[in-house]
Design a protein around this motif. Structure first.
Motif, PDB file in Angstrom:
ATOM      1  N   TRP A 131      -1.641  -8.762   4.790  1.00  0.00           N
ATOM      2  CA  TRP A 131      -3.070  -8.461   4.865  1.00  0.00           C
ATOM      3  C   TRP A 131      -3.758  -8.732   3.522  1.00  0.00           C
ATOM      4  O   TRP A 131      -3.230  -8.386   2.459  1.00  0.00           O
ATOM      5  CB  TRP A 131      -3.282  -7.003   5.224  1.00  0.00           C
ATOM      6  N   ASP A 132      -4.934  -9.327   3.608  1.00  0.00           N
ATOM      7  CA  ASP A 132      -5.844  -9.375   2.465  1.00  0.00           C
ATOM      8  C   ASP A 132      -6.518  -8.011   2.403  1.00  0.00           C
ATOM      9  O   ASP A 132      -7.271  -7.629   3.310  1.00  0.00           O
ATOM     10  CB  ASP A 132      -6.872 -10.492   2.674  1.00  0.00           C
ATOM     11  N   PHE A 346       5.393  -2.913 -11.582  1.00  0.00           N
ATOM     12  CA  PHE A 346       6.712  -3.468 -11.292  1.00  0.00           C
ATOM     13  C   PHE A 346       6.680  -4.066  -9.897  1.00  0.00           C
ATOM     14  O   PHE A 346       7.147  -3.490  -8.926  1.00  0.00           O
ATOM     15  CB  PHE A 346       7.775  -2.377 -11.400  1.00  0.00           C
ATOM     16  N   GLY A 347       6.033  -5.241  -9.794  1.00  0.00           N
ATOM     17  CA  GLY A 347       5.835  -5.853  -8.501  1.00  0.00           C
ATOM     18  C   GLY A 347       4.750  -5.120  -7.724  1.00  0.00           C
ATOM     19  O   GLY A 347       3.857  -4.498  -8.301  1.00  0.00           O
ATOM     20  N   ALA A 348       4.848  -5.152  -6.409  1.00  0.00           N
ATOM     21  CA  ALA A 348       3.797  -4.544  -5.595  1.00  0.00           C
ATOM     22  C   ALA A 348       4.293  -4.302  -4.172  1.00  0.00           C
ATOM     23  O   ALA A 348       5.324  -4.826  -3.757  1.00  0.00           O
ATOM     24  CB  ALA A 348       2.551  -5.437  -5.574  1.00  0.00           C
ATOM     25  N   PHE A 349       3.524  -3.485  -3.460  1.00  0.00           N
ATOM     26  CA  PHE A 349       3.744  -3.263  -2.028  1.00  0.00           C
ATOM     27  C   PHE A 349       2.842  -4.220  -1.250  1.00  0.00           C
ATOM     28  O   PHE A 349       1.665  -4.376  -1.583  1.00  0.00           O
ATOM     29  CB  PHE A 349       3.370  -1.834  -1.629  1.00  0.00           C
ATOM     30  N   TYR A 350       3.392  -4.821  -0.198  1.00  0.00           N
ATOM     31  CA  TYR A 350       2.621  -5.726   0.654  1.00  0.00           C
ATOM     32  C   TYR A 350       2.707  -5.257   2.102  1.00  0.00           C
ATOM     33  O   TYR A 350       3.777  -4.847   2.568  1.00  0.00           O
ATOM     34  CB  TYR A 350       3.135  -7.163   0.514  1.00  0.00           C
ATOM     35  N   ILE A 351       1.571  -5.296   2.804  1.00  0.00           N
ATOM     36  CA  ILE A 351       1.492  -4.811   4.179  1.00  0.00           C
ATOM     37  C   ILE A 351       1.516  -5.994   5.138  1.00  0.00           C
ATOM     38  O   ILE A 351       0.669  -6.896   5.049  1.00  0.00           O
ATOM     39  CB  ILE A 351       0.221  -3.978   4.404  1.00  0.00           C
ATOM     40  N   SER A 352       2.481  -5.996   6.043  1.00  0.00           N
ATOM     41  CA  SER A 352       2.639  -7.097   6.995  1.00  0.00           C
ATOM     42  C   SER A 352       1.390  -7.276   7.847  1.00  0.00           C
ATOM     43  O   SER A 352       0.771  -6.298   8.282  1.00  0.00           O
ATOM     44  CB  SER A 352       3.845  -6.829   7.909  1.00  0.00           C
ATOM     45  N   LYS A 353       1.044  -8.528   8.112  1.00  0.00           N
ATOM     46  CA  LYS A 353      -0.114  -8.815   8.957  1.00  0.00           C
ATOM     47  C   LYS A 353       0.119  -8.375  10.397  1.00  0.00           C
ATOM     48  O   LYS A 353      -0.833  -8.294  11.183  1.00  0.00           O
ATOM     49  CB  LYS A 353      -0.436 -10.320   8.899  1.00  0.00           C
ATOM     50  N   LYS A 354       1.363  -8.060  10.753  1.00  0.00           N
ATOM     51  CA  LYS A 354       1.652  -7.549  12.085  1.00  0.00           C
ATOM     52  C   LYS A 354       1.149  -6.118  12.272  1.00  0.00           C
ATOM     53  O   LYS A 354       1.021  -5.645  13.393  1.00  0.00           O
ATOM     54  CB  LYS A 354       3.165  -7.598  12.349  1.00  0.00           C
ATOM     55  N   VAL A 355       0.890  -5.417  11.175  1.00  0.00           N
ATOM     56  CA  VAL A 355       0.415  -4.041  11.255  1.00  0.00           C
ATOM     57  C   VAL A 355      -1.029  -4.026  11.758  1.00  0.00           C
ATOM     58  O   VAL A 355      -1.875  -4.747  11.218  1.00  0.00           O
ATOM     59  CB  VAL A 355       0.502  -3.358   9.877  1.00  0.00           C
ATOM     60  N   PRO A 356      -1.356  -3.224  12.767  1.00  0.00           N
ATOM     61  CA  PRO A 356      -2.744  -3.167  13.250  1.00  0.00           C
ATOM     62  C   PRO A 356      -3.704  -2.709  12.158  1.00  0.00           C
ATOM     63  O   PRO A 356      -3.331  -1.949  11.259  1.00  0.00           O
ATOM     64  CB  PRO A 356      -2.682  -2.140  14.383  1.00  0.00           C
ATOM     65  N   GLU A 357      -4.941  -3.157  12.247  1.00  0.00           N
ATOM     66  CA  GLU A 357      -5.936  -2.846  11.218  1.00  0.00           C
ATOM     67  C   GLU A 357      -6.106  -1.344  11.019  1.00  0.00           C
ATOM     68  O   GLU A 357      -6.235  -0.865   9.886  1.00  0.00           O
ATOM     69  CB  GLU A 357      -7.274  -3.480  11.583  1.00  0.00           C
ATOM     70  N   ALA A 358      -6.098  -0.588  12.120  1.00  0.00           N
ATOM     71  CA  ALA A 358      -6.268   0.863  12.000  1.00  0.00           C
ATOM     72  C   ALA A 358      -5.150   1.490  11.182  1.00  0.00           C
ATOM     73  O   ALA A 358      -5.387   2.414  10.389  1.00  0.00           O
ATOM     74  CB  ALA A 358      -6.333   1.499  13.387  1.00  0.00           C
ATOM     75  N   LYS A 359      -3.923   0.982  11.349  1.00  0.00           N
ATOM     76  CA  LYS A 359      -2.813   1.559  10.592  1.00  0.00           C
ATOM     77  C   LYS A 359      -2.841   1.114   9.134  1.00  0.00           C
ATOM     78  O   LYS A 359      -2.369   1.845   8.251  1.00  0.00           O
ATOM     79  CB  LYS A 359      -1.473   1.208  11.239  1.00  0.00           C
ATOM     80  N   VAL A 360      -3.389  -0.073   8.875  1.00  0.00           N
ATOM     81  CA  VAL A 360      -3.552  -0.495   7.479  1.00  0.00           C
ATOM     82  C   VAL A 360      -4.360   0.563   6.721  1.00  0.00           C
ATOM     83  O   VAL A 360      -4.017   0.941   5.593  1.00  0.00           O
ATOM     84  CB  VAL A 360      -4.246  -1.862   7.393  1.00  0.00           C
ATOM     85  N   LYS A 361      -5.409   1.050   7.351  1.00  0.00           N
ATOM     86  CA  LYS A 361      -6.244   2.072   6.711  1.00  0.00           C
ATOM     87  C   LYS A 361      -5.456   3.359   6.489  1.00  0.00           C
ATOM     88  O   LYS A 361      -5.614   4.020   5.461  1.00  0.00           O
ATOM     89  CB  LYS A 361      -7.482   2.334   7.562  1.00  0.00           C
ATOM     90  N   GLN A 362      -4.594   3.720   7.439  1.00  0.00           N
ATOM     91  CA  GLN A 362      -3.753   4.908   7.270  1.00  0.00           C
ATOM     92  C   GLN A 362      -2.773   4.725   6.123  1.00  0.00           C
ATOM     93  O   GLN A 362      -2.514   5.659   5.352  1.00  0.00           O
ATOM     94  CB  GLN A 362      -2.995   5.205   8.567  1.00  0.00           C
ATOM     95  N   ILE A 363      -2.214   3.515   6.013  1.00  0.00           N
ATOM     96  CA  ILE A 363      -1.281   3.238   4.917  1.00  0.00           C
ATOM     97  C   ILE A 363      -1.995   3.334   3.574  1.00  0.00           C
ATOM     98  O   ILE A 363      -1.484   3.921   2.606  1.00  0.00           O
ATOM     99  CB  ILE A 363      -0.634   1.848   5.107  1.00  0.00           C
ATOM    100  N   LEU A 364      -3.206   2.795   3.517  1.00  0.00           N
ATOM    101  CA  LEU A 364      -3.972   2.890   2.277  1.00  0.00           C
ATOM    102  C   LEU A 364      -4.289   4.343   1.951  1.00  0.00           C
ATOM    103  O   LEU A 364      -4.271   4.739   0.774  1.00  0.00           O
ATOM    104  CB  LEU A 364      -5.261   2.077   2.397  1.00  0.00           C
TER     105      LEU A 364
END
Length: 518
Positions: A131-132, A346-364
């Motif tokens: 995800w961007d 030390f690097g970064a966390f990346y969220i898979s584009k397979k994750v639904p948009e609503a859950k991206v917000k929960q992860i954030l």
């Protein structure tokens, strides 16, 4: 009171990676915290009323794989109202696993990359695997913790082509140092070195002596792990000006290990090897092997995290009661000093584009909630009375704390930035930690950041894998004397005239301007 806290496969073929990524895009003891470790985050009770958020991670493991049902992880998931499904991969195998997962396209919801310029990562981002996050984060008005508790310039470093794809893993810039057995120096009446030449001379005396008293002259001098010395490369290269930008005659920014500065360091290592100082197995030694050697008094010097001094000193005391492990002061060389400041992420966390948009917000929201000193403090010391007790105003880990609150505890959230977290050892007395902080304070004043931990070049990403293994072999041959330094220099000169690499140098120069200015 100030808050303190801690840390702790060749490139996949482009065609395979592309197919895999696109297939997946369809839908203890490592830092230090403050003394108030018992306070729970204010929103813990409110979170308890909600259904736990299920999160799937792929992360590196730097200790024994934890029991997610033990006291520490049960409390972490309770406080964050989460249910964590974590795949722990041994750190030495993580890059291989990371590349294979990207190639397969079977991405977890959240994946860690320990290097924000790793070629396979950049390819995956460009192919739409993640995800961007730019439109989600916006001006950070909804995410003040992630903004205000991040390391210096970290969010700028998170950008690729002007967009933010990763969430930082905030880490201190004061981290690595050259370890030395001070008791062995004292036994041979040798002063603590202040230059790399004095360091080499001291090491020569150590390896030629029976300093451990076992009746043999079998002490190993300088050890490392991986190529070349892994954590030690940038530290020593700083003494040769290897952390400064070096431009070719066309204005391209040369990759740091193809500069004359790096070649000068290779020549220095060649002499150390010839003098019996550099471990004969330096090119093949594993991290676990190196750690075991240093903890059991078989090696004199090793570049690792500063907080490890106390732990390794205690381990050595089991067989050598007078053991004293120190981190050396910055050693002067012909082009600088032996201090490499770590990338503040030390690097970064990346969220898979397979994750639904609503859950991206929960992860954030999860990362926003946990990027605080309070969660970082808990991450370091755990539960008061269970994982730590307060002694002389400083929390000290209990036996259970040492077992459960390991470096792995900080692999599932960002931490709040603090530049002292890799210096203090949570098992050490307060007086020891206070003295250690004072000793390495100068590191932050004289150290430099390797810009190639931040900047990138798409051409380099695609071209360098063709030459990397050959170059590494040539470095090793030069150090062990299988080829002359003139032969090695000629090889590097030929690489530097490669049109593709020269193009990459131009891109590095542009990237440098983007992140660092002129």
């Amino acid at each position: 009171m100030s808050k303190l806290y801690r840390k702790c496969l060749s490139v996949v073929m482009a065609g395979v990676l592309t197919a895999g990524v696109l297939a997946g895009c369809g839908d203890s003891s490592q830092t230090a915290g403050s003394t108030d470790k018992s306070a729970k985050p204010s929103d813990a009770s409110a979170a308890a009323a909600k259904e736990p958020l299920k999160l799937q991670f792929l992360v590196p493991s730097y200790a024994d794989v934890p029991n997610m049902n033990d006291e520490y992880w049960t409390e972490w998931q309770k406080r964050t109202n989460t249910q964590l499904n974590v795949e722990w991969v041994p750190s030495g195998d993580y890059d291989t696993k990371f590349d294979l997962v990207l190639a397969s396209g079977n991405l977890p919801e959240i994946i860690v990359s320990t290097n924000i310029t790793r070629p396979t990562l950049l390819q995956a981002i460009n192919q739409g695997a993640f995800w961007d996050l730019t439109p989600f984060l916006g001006d950070f008005s909804k995410y003040p913790n992630m903004k205000n508790n991040a390391g210096p310039n970290v969010w700028n470093f998170m950008k690729l082509n002007g967009k933010i794809y990763g969430l930082p893993r905030n880490r201190p810039q004061i981290d690595l140092g050259i370890k030395m057995r001070k008791d062995w120096l004292d036994k041979l009446n040798l002063p603590v070195p202040t230059t790399i030449d004095e360091y080499a001379a001291d090491m020569k005396n150590i390896v030629d002596s029976d300093v451990d008293g076992n009746g043999k002259k079998d002490t190993v001098g300088l050890i490392g792990h991986g190529f070349l010395l892994a954590d030690g490369d940038e530290t020593f290269s700083g003494a040769f000006g290897g952390l400064d930008p070096v431009y070719d005659k066309d204005g391209g920014l040369m990759r740091n290990y193809l500069t004359p500065n790096y070649t000068e360091m290779v020549s220095w290592f060649r002499k150390l090897y010839a003098d019996g100082i550099l471990a004969k197995e330096f090119s093949s030694m594993k991290k676990t092997q190196a750690e075991e050697m240093y903890a059991t008094g078989r090696a004199a010097s090793y570049v690792r995290n500063i907080w490890r001094d106390y732990s390794w000193e205690q381990e050595n005391k089991k067989t050598q009661p007078d053991a004293k492990v120190i981190t050396l002061p910055p050693l002067k060389g012909p082009g600088g000093v032996t201090v490499s400041l770590a990338n503040p992420t030390f690097g970064a966390f990346y969220i898979s584009k397979k994750v639904p948009e609503a859950k991206v917000k929960q992860i954030l929201d999860y990362f926003e909630k946990t990027t605080t000193p309070e969660y970082t403090d808990f991450n370091y010391y755990g539960i008061e009375g269970v994982h730590h007790k307060v002694v002389d105003g400083q929390p000290m880990l209990t036996d259970l704390g040492v077992k459960q609150v390991t470096t792995n505890a900080n692999q599932v959230f960002s931490l709040a930035f603090n530049n002292k977290m890799k210096v203090l050892n949570p098992s050490a007395p307060k007086a020891y930690n206070d003295a250690k902080l004072k000793e390495v304070e100068v590191y932050g004043q004289v150290g430099k950041l390797n810009p190639f931990s931040i900047i990138n070049s798409s051409t380099w990403t695609s071209v360098w894998p063709k030459y990397e293994k050959e170059w590494q072999a040539m470095v090793t041959k030069a150090i062990v004397g299988q080829i002359t330094m003139d032969e090695y220099k000629s090889y590097v000169d030929k690489l530097n005239e490669n049109p593709d690499l020269k193009k990459a140098y131009k891109e590095f120069a542009e990237s440098y301007k983007q992140y660092f200015g002129k």
